[in-house]
Design a protein around this motif. Structure first.
Motif, PDB file in Angstrom:
ATOM      1  N   PHE A 100      44.419   9.969 -21.306  1.00 49.56           N
ATOM      2  CA  PHE A 100      44.473   9.191 -22.541  1.00 49.56           C
ATOM      3  C   PHE A 100      43.191   9.309 -23.355  1.00 49.56           C
ATOM      4  O   PHE A 100      43.005   8.581 -24.330  1.00 49.56           O
ATOM      5  N   ILE A 145      46.385  12.498 -25.052  1.00 53.08           N
ATOM      6  CA  ILE A 145      46.255  11.605 -26.201  1.00 53.08           C
ATOM      7  C   ILE A 145      44.787  11.178 -26.277  1.00 53.08           C
ATOM      8  O   ILE A 145      44.379  10.223 -25.626  1.00 53.08           O
ATOM      9  N   THR A 162      44.992  12.706 -36.145  1.00 55.58           N
ATOM     10  CA  THR A 162      45.740  13.232 -35.000  1.00 55.58           C
ATOM     11  C   THR A 162      45.840  14.750 -35.008  1.00 55.58           C
ATOM     12  O   THR A 162      46.435  15.331 -34.101  1.00 55.58           O
ATOM     13  N   VAL A 165      44.965  16.704 -31.718  1.00 52.36           N
ATOM     14  CA  VAL A 165      45.693  16.511 -30.460  1.00 52.36           C
ATOM     15  C   VAL A 165      46.068  17.833 -29.807  1.00 52.36           C
ATOM     16  O   VAL A 165      45.751  18.074 -28.641  1.00 52.36           O
TER      17      VAL A 165
END
Length: 191
Positions: A100, A145, A162, A165
């Motif tokens: 994460f 993530i 994002t 990612v």
């Protein structure tokens, strides 16, 4: 290390005086210090949140379910760890924190995993292959993530935080695979 920092700061001050930019230099020092404090407090909040969630997961017993889910992977990767050893839970928590993208929260979990792995070590002067393997995989830090990076990017006004990612997934997975392969190769070469 202190000598290097003193040398860098001294050279910076001398060059700012010689170039007549002492005022800009002083301003940049204070701006950087302010920015460092803001980022530290932001990261502290993220770490506190995830360590709290980790504690809830551990106290609720969910960690045992996570451990069972990841047990085949961890048992296959760490072949010399007994089936119900506490290090499996510690390694699982550390891997989840890395997955994460909260590497700072993974640090205390990694220390706990190393302590658990040390309990399997008969010689405290050396490390076992499982300890080396854990260090290598933990350092590669596979992330799916990357919450911390996304949080920092959004905090600094990124329009699409994002976007990182996919490159992070590719980079961390590939680095972990190559690191594990290299470790196994070196183990065979230097047995």
């Amino acid at each position: 290390m202190n000598t290097i920092w003193v040398l860098l700061i001294s050279v910076s001050v001398i060059f700012s005086i010689v170039n007549g930019k002492l005022e800009e230099f002083t301003k940049s020092i204070f701006d950087a210090a302010k920015s460092a404090v803001e980022i530290s407090l932001f990261l502290l909040g993220i770490i506190a949140l995830w360590l709290g969630i980790t504690k809830i997961i551990e106290d609720s017993g969910l960690i045992h379910r996570f451990s069972k889910f990841f047990k085949p992977l961890i048992s296959r990767l760490f072949k010399n760890i007994p089936e119900d050893h506490p290090s499996i839970t510690s390694i699982t928590l550390n891997f989840l924190a890395n997955i994460f993208g909260i590497g700072n929260a993974a640090t205390p979990l990694g220390i706990k995993a190393m302590q658990d792995l040390q309990s399997l070590n008969n010689n405290s002067e050396t490390i076992t292959f499982e300890m080396m393997l854990f260090i290598v995989v933990n350092t590669a830090s596979i992330q799916f993530i990357p919450f911390t990076v996304i949080g920092i990017l959004s905090d600094f006004g990124s329009k699409n935080p994002t976007v990182v990612v996919l490159p992070i997934i590719l980079a961390t997975v590939l680095s972990a695979i190559f690191a594990v392969i290299n470790l196994h190769l070196f183990r065979k070469l230097y047995k």
